[in-house]
Structures are given as C-alpha cells and as structure tokens.
Design a protein around this motif. Structure first.
Motif, PDB file in Angstrom:
ATOM      1  N   ALA A 187       6.284 -12.054  12.625  1.00 51.16           N
ATOM      2  CA  ALA A 187       6.154 -13.122  13.494  1.00 51.16           C
ATOM      3  C   ALA A 187       6.177 -12.415  15.035  1.00 51.16           C
ATOM      4  N   ASN A 188       6.883 -11.578  15.076  1.00 50.65           N
ATOM      5  CA  ASN A 188       7.117 -10.813  16.633  1.00 50.65           C
ATOM      6  C   ASN A 188       6.388  -9.649  16.756  1.00 50.65           C
ATOM      7  N   SER A 189       5.430  -9.240  16.077  1.00 53.12           N
ATOM      8  CA  SER A 189       4.614  -8.156  16.177  1.00 53.12           C
ATOM      9  C   SER A 189       3.484  -8.136  15.240  1.00 53.12           C
ATOM     10  N   ILE A 190       2.420  -7.325  15.799  1.00 57.07           N
ATOM     11  CA  ILE A 190       1.351  -7.147  15.208  1.00 57.07           C
ATOM     12  C   ILE A 190       1.317  -5.916  14.169  1.00 57.07           C
ATOM     13  N   TRP A 191       2.492  -5.108  14.165  1.00 58.08           N
ATOM     14  CA  TRP A 191       2.693  -4.023  13.531  1.00 58.08           C
ATOM     15  C   TRP A 191       3.657  -4.044  12.305  1.00 58.08           C
ATOM     16  N   VAL A 192       3.390  -3.387  11.416  1.00 59.64           N
ATOM     17  CA  VAL A 192       4.360  -3.489   9.847  1.00 59.64           C
ATOM     18  C   VAL A 192       5.323  -2.388   9.825  1.00 59.64           C
ATOM     19  N   SER A 193       6.469  -2.588   9.768  1.00 65.52           N
ATOM     20  CA  SER A 193       7.440  -1.452   9.656  1.00 65.52           C
ATOM     21  C   SER A 193       7.626  -0.997   8.316  1.00 65.52           C
ATOM     22  N   ASN A 194       7.534  -1.716   7.127  1.00 68.19           N
ATOM     23  CA  ASN A 194       7.924  -1.431   5.864  1.00 68.19           C
ATOM     24  C   ASN A 194       7.002  -1.462   4.638  1.00 68.19           C
ATOM     25  N   THR A 195       6.144  -0.511   4.624  1.00 72.92           N
ATOM     26  CA  THR A 195       5.211  -0.903   3.539  1.00 72.92           C
ATOM     27  C   THR A 195       5.142   0.369   2.690  1.00 72.92           C
ATOM     28  N   ARG A 196       4.417   0.331   1.616  1.00 78.02           N
ATOM     29  CA  ARG A 196       4.388   1.345   0.386  1.00 78.02           C
ATOM     30  C   ARG A 196       3.040   1.954   0.403  1.00 78.02           C
ATOM     31  N   ALA A 197       2.894   3.261  -0.022  1.00 84.05           N
ATOM     32  CA  ALA A 197       1.693   3.687  -0.538  1.00 84.05           C
ATOM     33  C   ALA A 197       0.847   2.890  -1.494  1.00 84.05           C
ATOM     34  N   GLU A 198       1.985   2.377  -2.499  1.00 84.43           N
ATOM     35  CA  GLU A 198       1.465   1.656  -3.702  1.00 84.43           C
ATOM     36  C   GLU A 198       0.792   0.364  -3.317  1.00 84.43           C
ATOM     37  N   GLU A 199       1.282  -0.201  -2.074  1.00 86.84           N
ATOM     38  CA  GLU A 199       0.481  -1.552  -1.908  1.00 86.84           C
ATOM     39  C   GLU A 199      -0.522  -1.304  -1.359  1.00 86.84           C
ATOM     40  N   PHE A 200      -0.745  -0.007  -0.284  1.00 86.17           N
ATOM     41  CA  PHE A 200      -2.161   0.333   0.118  1.00 86.17           C
ATOM     42  C   PHE A 200      -3.097   0.617  -0.944  1.00 86.17           C
ATOM     43  N   VAL A 201      -2.592   0.997  -2.045  1.00 89.45           N
ATOM     44  CA  VAL A 201      -3.619   1.361  -3.282  1.00 89.45           C
ATOM     45  C   VAL A 201      -4.035   0.023  -3.531  1.00 89.45           C
ATOM     46  N   ILE A 202      -3.357  -0.841  -3.752  1.00 91.94           N
ATOM     47  CA  ILE A 202      -3.827  -2.237  -4.121  1.00 91.94           C
ATOM     48  C   ILE A 202      -4.782  -2.790  -3.211  1.00 91.94           C
ATOM     49  N   ALA A 203      -4.217  -2.806  -1.864  1.00 92.32           N
ATOM     50  CA  ALA A 203      -5.186  -3.360  -0.839  1.00 92.32           C
ATOM     51  C   ALA A 203      -6.619  -2.686  -0.811  1.00 92.32           C
ATOM     52  N   TRP A 204      -6.781  -1.458  -0.970  1.00 96.80           N
ATOM     53  CA  TRP A 204      -7.854  -0.776  -0.957  1.00 96.80           C
ATOM     54  C   TRP A 204      -8.721  -0.797  -1.953  1.00 96.80           C
ATOM     55  N   LYS A 205      -8.204  -1.289  -3.296  1.00101.20           N
ATOM     56  CA  LYS A 205      -8.937  -1.460  -4.497  1.00101.20           C
ATOM     57  C   LYS A 205      -9.594  -2.878  -4.220  1.00101.20           C
ATOM     58  N   HIS A 206      -8.897  -3.827  -3.500  1.00102.63           N
ATOM     59  CA  HIS A 206      -9.581  -5.044  -3.406  1.00102.63           C
ATOM     60  C   HIS A 206     -10.486  -4.866  -2.267  1.00102.63           C
ATOM     61  N   ILE A 207     -10.305  -3.964  -1.357  1.00102.45           N
ATOM     62  CA  ILE A 207     -11.547  -3.968  -0.131  1.00102.45           C
ATOM     63  C   ILE A 207     -12.737  -3.305  -0.919  1.00102.45           C
ATOM     64  N   TYR A 208     -12.419  -2.216  -1.884  1.00108.93           N
ATOM     65  CA  TYR A 208     -13.664  -1.633  -2.637  1.00108.93           C
ATOM     66  C   TYR A 208     -14.092  -2.539  -3.248  1.00108.93           C
ATOM     67  N   ASP A 209     -13.406  -3.604  -4.030  1.00111.03           N
ATOM     68  CA  ASP A 209     -14.134  -4.533  -4.937  1.00111.03           C
ATOM     69  C   ASP A 209     -15.114  -5.463  -3.962  1.00111.03           C
ATOM     70  N   TYR A 210     -14.602  -5.764  -2.715  1.00108.50           N
ATOM     71  CA  TYR A 210     -15.369  -6.556  -1.766  1.00108.50           C
ATOM     72  C   TYR A 210     -16.573  -5.901  -1.399  1.00108.50           C
ATOM     73  N   PHE A 211     -16.643  -4.706  -1.201  1.00107.91           N
ATOM     74  CA  PHE A 211     -18.017  -3.801  -0.977  1.00107.91           C
ATOM     75  C   PHE A 211     -18.992  -4.000  -1.955  1.00107.91           C
ATOM     76  N   GLN A 212     -18.453  -4.213  -3.165  1.00107.76           N
ATOM     77  CA  GLN A 212     -19.354  -4.646  -4.289  1.00107.76           C
ATOM     78  C   GLN A 212     -20.121  -5.872  -4.326  1.00107.76           C
ATOM     79  N   THR A 213     -19.621  -6.999  -3.571  1.00106.97           N
ATOM     80  CA  THR A 213     -20.215  -8.240  -3.582  1.00106.97           C
ATOM     81  C   THR A 213     -21.350  -8.322  -2.722  1.00106.97           C
TER      82      THR A 213
END
Length: 221
Positions: free
Chosen positions: A186-212
């Motif tokens: 709520a108090n920032s536009i930046w994210v402090s604690n995230t994992r490479a695991e989660e970015f892998v998931i997000a990027w796969k969804h982005i890749y799938d979006y590219f196929q639409t």
C-alpha cells in the motif's frame, strides 16, 4: 522468447514445487560451484560446461551469495536455478508482471492505448527512464508510457501506470497465480520480498499471453 532460453513454468507441472525438493530427486543434478553445500541445480537434459560453471561461480561470489536466479524452458522440460526460494528486492523486474496486468485491463475495456496522461512532479523518480526529463505538463499516450516502461525501464512511466490502474486488481491477479510475493504494498510501488520462483510463474503467464489473439498482447510482445 525461444523455448530453449525463456523463463517459464510447465503448465500443470509445478516446477516451483518440484524444485523445492531435495536435489537427490532423480531428475535433478547438483552442480557444486563452491565448497559449501549450496550449488546450482539443473532440471532435465541440460548441459553446463566447466567454463559456464566457473562464470556462475564468479558471479555468485561477486554478489556475496546474495543472489538467486531461475531459468526454465517454456515447456518446463529444462531448467537451471540457484537459491531460487530466497526472497529479494524485486527492483525493476516487477514492471513486467504489472504491465501484463495493464494490457489485460485494456483487453477488458478499462482504458485504451490512445488514452492520454499528463506527466507531473508527483510521478517523478530518479534512476532509469527518460520521462523524468520531460517538462511538467508533457502529455503521453498510454501506449508510449507502457512502451517506455518496458523498453527503457522507465520509473516515472511505471508510477503513472500504477496511478492509472491501481494495485488492488493487480494484487488479486498475483494471488490468483500463486505469486503473492509479487503483490505491490500500500505504501510503495516497489516490492521488497519476492522469489525467482514467483517470477518464473509470472513470466510463463506472460509467455502464454503472447500466444493469444489479443492485439494488446502483440504490442506488449
């Protein structure tokens, strides 16, 4: 975007969950690059040369072990990771998942690429990008703002996008794909604690979006 080199996660095979297992699983190879117990893990039929291992070792040492990465082929068959469960400041990597949300919003009729926003001091951020060099009152289309967020990693443009589309819907989207670590506080536009695991998931969804068939997906790509 080539399958052999893209970050991703196998559709119904939870690579993130599998990677959390011990490295004695039969489909994992532990490649020790230091004298301690940490090492780089490989998934599937991937070949890593001694020279590449040496370079990985150099980079890991350079960052004092305080780093992580994960790369997975888009079919989920191959991958390479290090310390991918550790949490770090997301920095500008957060911009891609957020832009994915923005383009989906436009798909749903919430905004258009032709819509205009005015740059003002409230959006000023130092660092990457060049919108910050614009005179106050400069008008940009959303298409141009979003292009600069991805192309130049524009911090001001990213803030303008967050101002336009907010955090609530984006955070709900991240929850829906099990990426709560990518939620914007709520108090920032930046994210402090995230994992490479989660970015892998997000990027796969982005890749799938590219196929639409979405025209906005083509723009994003």
């Amino acid at each position: 975007t080539e399958p052999s080199g893209s970050a991703g996660m196998a559709g119904e095979n939870d690579i993130g969950e599998s990677d959390a297992q011990e490295t004695d699983a039969e489909n994992y190879i532990k490649l020790k690059v230091r004298d301690d117990e940490a090492g780089v893990r490989a998934l599937g039929p991937i070949s890593v040369s001694e020279e590449e291992l040496a370079e990985l070792n150099r980079m890991i040492t350079k960052y004092g072990k305080k780093m992580s990465f994960k790369a997975v082929s888009t079919d989920g068959a191959k991958g390479l990771s290090y310390n991918s469960e550790a949490a770090f400041f997301a920095a500008s990597a957060i911009k891609a998942p957020y832009l994915w949300y923005c383009y989906r919003q436009i798909d749903d009729g919430n905004g258009s690429l032709e819509e205009e926003m005015t740059y003002t001091a409230q959006y000023y951020h130092g660092g990457t990008g060049d919108i910050k060099n614009s005179p106050e009152g400069t008008v940009y289309t959303l298409a141009e703002i979003m292009r600069r967020v991805i192309w130049n990693s524009d911090n001001c443009g990213y803030d303008m996008c967050v101002s336009r589309w907010g955090k609530e819907g984006y955070n709900e989207l991240m929850d829906s794909i099990d990426c709560s670590g990518l939620k914007i506080p709520a108090n920032s536009i930046w994210v402090s604690n995230t994992r490479a695991e989660e970015f892998v998931i997000a990027w796969k969804h982005i890749y799938d979006y590219f196929q639409t068939d979405s025209e906005n997906a083509k723009v994003f790509y």
